[in-house]
Write an enzyme that holds these catalytic residues in place. Structure first.
Site: not given
Length: 213
Positions: A121, A139
């Site tokens: 991420k 996310d």
């Protein structure tokens, strides 16, 4: 409508809804985004943006932060939660940037993944926002909304969601789409309250409302 067609329509509508959406972490140098995204784990971006002001006032460069006392760094970042592990990762990360990359953030996905505290991420966020490369940042908002809308089918694991989205989202759209999903997830398709479907620009194409892609 195929999932690829759905993705294009979602992208189009969210562009209209959030034309100026971007990263909600404040930064003016690549290394600062690297620090902020580590602090943002289980913490709001708004709080991170406040805390880093004190951190950068005391440690204004990669070199200063690399040489900083880990306990002092922990003291400053403690309001973001998980202070000890975050301080350790930030310190270790800055040391590597100083010693191996001349104080610069590497423009390579695999190199980013080798930095302390940096996962897919965070690496995708850096690649997309700093270097303008194709990126998909999975996310919590991206994962939740991708499932609700029907872009993916009951997939919760971040990497699997990322891989599924790569198949249907044009590479040049991925980074901005993820930022817009954050805005939409905060304002409309919320997690802690009932989603505000009556205000949603995606209502008529959303799988949550019985529309099959």
């Amino acid at each position: 409508m195929t999932k690829a067609e759905l993705a294009l329509e979602v992208i189009r509508r969210l562009k209209e809804e959030y034309p100026d959406a971007g990263c909600t972490l404040d930064y003016n140098e690549a290394w600062k985004l690297l620090v902020s995204v580590r602090l943002a784990a289980q913490c709001t971006d708004a709080r991170v943006n406040v805390v880093v002001q004190d951190l950068y006032a005391r440690y204004p460069t990669v070199e200063a932060l690399a040489e900083g006392d880990v306990e002092d760094i922990e003291r400053i970042v403690r309001p973001c939660g998980l202070g000890r592990s975050k301080a350790r990762d930030i310190s270790g990360c800055m040391k590597i940037l100083k010693e191996q990359y001349g104080g610069k953030v590497p423009e390579d996905f695999d190199a980013l993944l080798k930095l302390p505290g940096v996962g897919r991420k965070s690496a995708n966020l850096i690649m997309g926002d700093v270097f303008g490369k194709p990126a998909i940042v999975t996310d919590t908002h991206c994962i939740r909304l991708s499932n609700r809308i029907g872009l993916v089918d009951q997939i919760k694991e971040p990497k699997k969601v990322e891989m599924a989205l790569w198949k249907i989202v044009p590479p040049e759209e991925g980074s901005d789409l993820c930022h817009r999903l954050v805005y939409h997830g905060r304002d409309i398709c919320t997690a802690r309250t009932k989603p505000h479907c009556d205000k949603c620009c995606l209502y008529d194409i959303c799988a949550r409302n019985g529309v099959e892609p």
